[in-house]
Design a protein around this motif. Structure first.
Motif, mmCIF file in Angstrom:
data_model
loop_
_atom_site.group_PDB
_atom_site.id
_atom_site.type_symbol
_atom_site.label_atom_id
_atom_site.label_comp_id
_atom_site.label_asym_id
_atom_site.label_seq_id
_atom_site.Cartn_x
_atom_site.Cartn_y
_atom_site.Cartn_z
ATOM 1 N N ASP A 85 -39.180 101.820 9.816
ATOM 2 C CA ASP A 85 -39.394 102.655 11.008
ATOM 3 C C ASP A 85 -40.690 102.270 11.717
ATOM 4 N N LYS A 88 -40.101 99.144 13.636
ATOM 5 C CA LYS A 88 -39.259 99.408 14.808
ATOM 6 C C LYS A 88 -40.025 100.086 15.941
ATOM 7 N N THR A 89 -41.019 100.910 15.600
ATOM 8 C CA THR A 89 -41.783 101.609 16.636
ATOM 9 C C THR A 89 -42.939 100.771 17.155
#
Length: 116
Positions: A85, A88-89
């Motif tokens: 995550d 991805k951010t």
């Protein structure tokens, strides 16, 4: 009367058995979903290999609060799903304006450059 038939007197025991079975099923579902999601804890070494960065870089990220991590018994651990995550951010950490302003003021005071 059938052997599997529940009577009023056997109801508490049957309910306890039912609750235990539901608890076991729930545990199995949670374990399976966690494994399917690929969530596992990495050590600092494994995290370095996973992200292709050196240990020192990871320690720097941790000290600056850049990377999600967990600390248990003095050791660092990293959740694979949290790392994914984080990637991805865009590796962005939350930006706190007030905190950043305090850091800048603190640095200026140490250098003797106050704008008061």
């Amino acid at each position: 009367m059938e052997a599997n038939q529940i009577t009023f007197d056997s109801l508490p025991k049957a309910m306890a058995s039912l609750f235990e079975e539901v608890k076991q099923i729930k545990s199995l579902i949670l374990d399976t979903s966690t494994k399917e999601a690929g969530d596992q804890l990495f050590t600092i070494q494994e995290t370095g290999e996973f992200l292709h960065v050196k240990r020192q870089t990871l320690y720097s990220y941790v000290s600056k609060g850049i990377i999600p991590h967990h600390k248990r018994a003095g050791r660092l651990y990293f959740s694979k799903s949290e790392l994914i995550d984080w990637i991805k951010t865009g590796n962005k950490r939350p930006f706190d304006v007030e905190e950043q302003a305090k850091k800048i003021i603190s640095k200026r005071k140490r250098k003797g450059g106050s704008h008061e």
